[in-house]
Design an enzyme around this catalytic site. Structure first.
Site, PDB file in Angstrom:
ATOM      1  N   CYS A 108      42.465  14.111   2.474  1.00 44.15           N
ATOM      2  CA  CYS A 108      44.150  14.067   3.140  1.00 44.15           C
ATOM      3  C   CYS A 108      44.469  12.661   3.663  1.00 44.15           C
ATOM      4  O   CYS A 108      45.077  12.271   2.700  1.00 44.15           O
ATOM      5  CB  CYS A 108      43.624  14.908   4.643  1.00 44.15           C
ATOM      6  SG  CYS A 108      45.131  15.456   5.386  1.00 44.15           S
ATOM      7  N   GLU A 164      40.093  20.477   3.188  1.00 46.97           N
ATOM      8  CA  GLU A 164      39.293  19.870   4.155  1.00 46.97           C
ATOM      9  C   GLU A 164      38.691  20.688   5.281  1.00 46.97           C
ATOM     10  O   GLU A 164      39.449  21.520   5.890  1.00 46.97           O
ATOM     11  CB  GLU A 164      40.364  18.616   4.775  1.00 46.97           C
ATOM     12  CG  GLU A 164      39.617  17.681   5.956  1.00 46.97           C
ATOM     13  CD  GLU A 164      40.729  16.734   6.209  1.00 46.97           C
ATOM     14  OE1 GLU A 164      40.449  15.782   6.878  1.00 46.97           O
ATOM     15  OE2 GLU A 164      41.871  17.242   6.175  1.00 46.97           O
ATOM     16  N   LYS A 208      35.415  10.721   4.379  1.00 44.77           N
ATOM     17  CA  LYS A 208      36.921  10.578   4.704  1.00 44.77           C
ATOM     18  C   LYS A 208      36.812   8.893   5.019  1.00 44.77           C
ATOM     19  O   LYS A 208      35.976   8.590   6.013  1.00 44.77           O
ATOM     20  CB  LYS A 208      37.547  11.286   5.553  1.00 44.77           C
ATOM     21  CG  LYS A 208      38.983  11.042   5.691  1.00 44.77           C
ATOM     22  CD  LYS A 208      39.613  12.293   6.643  1.00 44.77           C
ATOM     23  CE  LYS A 208      40.946  12.184   6.811  1.00 44.77           C
ATOM     24  NZ  LYS A 208      41.689  13.289   7.479  1.00 44.77           N
TER      25      LYS A 208
END
Length: 643
Positions: free
Chosen positions: A176, A46, A115
């Site tokens: 994540c 990330e 995300k």
């Protein structure tokens, strides 16, 4: 990429926080190294192009411009590489900033995935800089300038990459914290067909967190029946308050294939897409692919044969770790005994009748029966062990049968059947000199008749001794040892039978040395039906010389039945796992034999007695294996001939 295998990697490059030019060089260098090692799918951490720990610098155009320049450098440097790569970077769109995974191949941007779940607790406060991608529909243009000048659009989970070179391979991406959410994007991606999920992460290290992170990644691969490639930030991130260790993992359908921590570099594993596709097709709880409105990109791979890195166990039914193996044996013995316990309780039988030959299968059946009697608080003398010597019985096996029954406390009956079989041969006009299949099967059927009649005499149940491997090969006499009133060994393969008996032998080492000694001698006795006359007092029939090594047949059985693999792939895996012990020609010979026997002998499996299922492979006609007795093996044998 043949046979459904694809080489994937999670990579952690060494970076410098906010030095996008340096980071870009590290990234394309890693991509080139991955390409040299045959990697086709690569996940990077990330925000690796800038560094995850840039803080308020994320709001600076200088950093964002540097990230875009770095991406263009990467695209130019890798325009000839087939490696499908997902890297993390901040992306400007619609007046906001998004934490994104940018998916690239051959110098082109294929997808930009924002995300969804942004942390806002403790040391993580991404909402200070980034906007959630929730609700992004793939129509918002982003400011990235691609190598080919095309426009790129932002879409939450709106990008699945299709890979036609491998049927069933579709790649999705999440980032994540998305994995930690109650409804992660990977769930929707999998339902839309994604078989490989990439997670670009920057998860810091604290005591105990790695185990939980591993549990999440491996568990998600199992729940979604997919491969999960987790790439974590590592060396180079700021250590002002946090430490990142590059905890990279690749999991497949609930199993961890590869893992590294406290290092940079590549973590590589071969993913079996064919296996995942088969499992999804087999599992009814897994939904059919849905039209979720996802935008599809296409990754192009040059067809090639993947050099397998994954470990293939030569004994798929048997754990190789001693502690795991002991635990497996204990569990199997308990499951089988519980099944028999219930049957004995339900029928109210007074005895359990076991034909004891001095071989492995009947020994295991007796051990399980004794365990079941113990669960019922009944004496072992309620077991009637019957030994029935005939033309091929040797002194060694007969003595072992007698001694085993005595040590177990079973009631022993010795009933010679030689005169009865000779009388039967006279009745049907069969010569004693003609030692054909009739000569052999008549003995097996007479033994079964004796056991059934003894059970009637004593109000008992005949406990079957035939194992899973014999059922697969049809190595049983129809209406002979094929038949019983409850088959306790029916889902236990021959290679595992040996380990179960060995486990009991060792487990009893301090309890009963005489029992241990007889079990050890039984383990050393060649596997044989003992239906042909002995030669100089020694066993003349050796089963594995007739039907082939059980080590091979159990390997074939596992991959053909559990995973539905075709002959070519089974052969390839067998060579990978057992190639040092057996030549390709030998493996092919017995693989042909397995297919021929398996198809021809289905009629025996179509009318099996009840028996407890103990593992993932069983051949019961009542649910585990439903196959017509007249199915033709032609397609499978033709594929074999082509090899």
């Amino acid at each position: 990429m043949r046979d459904g295998f694809i080489c994937a990697a999670a990579g952690t490059p060494k970076i410098k926080v906010a030095d996008c030019r340096y980071n870009a060089e590290q990234i394309f260098t890693m991509m080139r190294e991955a390409d040299k090692q045959g990697v086709k799918i690569l996940a990077l951490p990330e925000l690796c192009l800038t560094g995850y720990t840039c803080g308020d610098l994320f709001l600076q155009d200088t950093l964002l411009d540097g990230a875009e320049e770095g991406l263009r450098t990467i695209l130019e440097a890798t325009r000839h590489l087939e490696v499908l790569t997902a890297l993390g970077m901040p992306v400007r769109a619609a007046g906001k900033l998004y934490n994104c995974a940018v998916v690239i191949q051959k110098g082109e941007v294929m997808a930009v995935v924002p995300k969804t779940y942004l942390p806002s607790y403790g040391e993580f406060y991404e909402k200070r800089w980034f906007e959630s991608g929730e609700g992004m529909d793939g129509r918002v243009s982003v400011s990235l300038r691609c190598a080919d000048g095309g426009r790129v659009y932002l879409g939450l989970g709106q990008s699945l990459i299709d890979c036609p070179a491998i049927p069933g391979l579709k790649v999705g991406v999440e980032l994540c914290e998305d994995l930690w959410a109650s409804d992660p994007p990977s769930r929707r991606l999998a339902e839309a067909g994604a078989t490989v999920i990439l997670n670009l992460s920057a998860s810091n290290e604290v005591v105990g967190k790695a185990a939980y992170r591993r549990q999440l990644a491996v568990g998600q691969s199992g729940r979604l029946c997919c491969a999960y490639v987790y790439a974590d930030a590592g060396e180079g991130e700021s250590t002002t308050d946090l430490v990142f260790t590059g905890h990279n993992m690749i999991a497949e359908n609930g199993a961890l294939l590869a893992e590294h921590r406290f290092t940079t570099g590549l973590t590589i594993a071969d993913i079996d897409v064919q296996r995942l596709v088969y499992e999804r097709r087999r599992l009814t709880p897994f939904p059919a692919m849905r039209d979720t409105g996802l935008c599809w990109g296409t990754a192009e791979f040059t067809p090639c044969k993947t050099k397998l890195r994954r470990y293939v166990s030569p004994t798929p039914f048997i754990p190789e770790n001693a502690a795991d193996r002991a635990g497996r044996c204990e569990e199997i013995l308990t499951i089988a005994a519980l099944g028999l316990k219930k049957r004995l309780e339900h029928t109210g039988t007074k005895t359990a009748v076991v034909g004891l030959s001095g071989g492995l299968d009947s020994t295991l059946a007796l051990l399980i029966t004794a365990l079941a009697m113990g669960m019922l608080s009944r004496p072992a003398s309620d077991i009637i062990a019957v030994t029935m010597p005939c033309f091929g019985t040797t002194k060694r096996t007969k003595d072992n049968a007698v001694l085993l029954a005595e040590r177990m406390g079973a009631a022993l009956r010795t009933i010679p059947i030689g005169d009865t079989v000779r009388s039967h041969f006279r009745d049907i006009g069969h010569s004693m000199d003609d030692q054909d299949v009739t000569f052999e099967n008549a003995q097996a059927r007479e033994r079964t008749q004796v056991l059934m009649d003894v059970a009637n005499q004593t109000g008992g149940l005949v406990i079957g001794t035939g194992d899973l491997s014999e059922l697969a090969l049809g190595w049983a006499t129809y209406n002979g040892d094929h038949m019983s009133m409850y088959g306790v060994n029916a889902s236990i393969p021959k290679t595992l039978v040996r380990h179960l008996v060995d486990y009991v032998a060792r487990d009893n080492l301090k309890k009963d040395e005489d029992l241990t000694h007889v079990l050890e001698d039984i383990l050393d006795t060649p596997v044989s039906p003992e239906l042909l006359p002995a030669v100089k007092g020694e066993i003349s029939q050796r089963t594995e010389e007739l039907v082939g090594p059980y080590e091979l047949h159990d390997f074939f059985l596992y991959y053909i039945i559990r995973w539905g693999f075709g002959p070519r792939k089974v052969l390839r895996l067998a060579e990978q796992a057992l190639g040092r012990a057996y030549s390709r020609e030998i493996i092919l010979k017995w693989l042909r034999s397995f297919y021929r026997r398996f198809f021809a002998q289905q009629f025996k499996r179509s009318c099996l007695p009840d028996g407890p299922k103990v593992g993932s492979v069983a051949l019961s006609p009542r649910g585990d294996w439903r196959m017509p007795s007249d199915a033709a093996a032609r397609l499978w044998l033709e594929e074999l001939e082509g090899l």
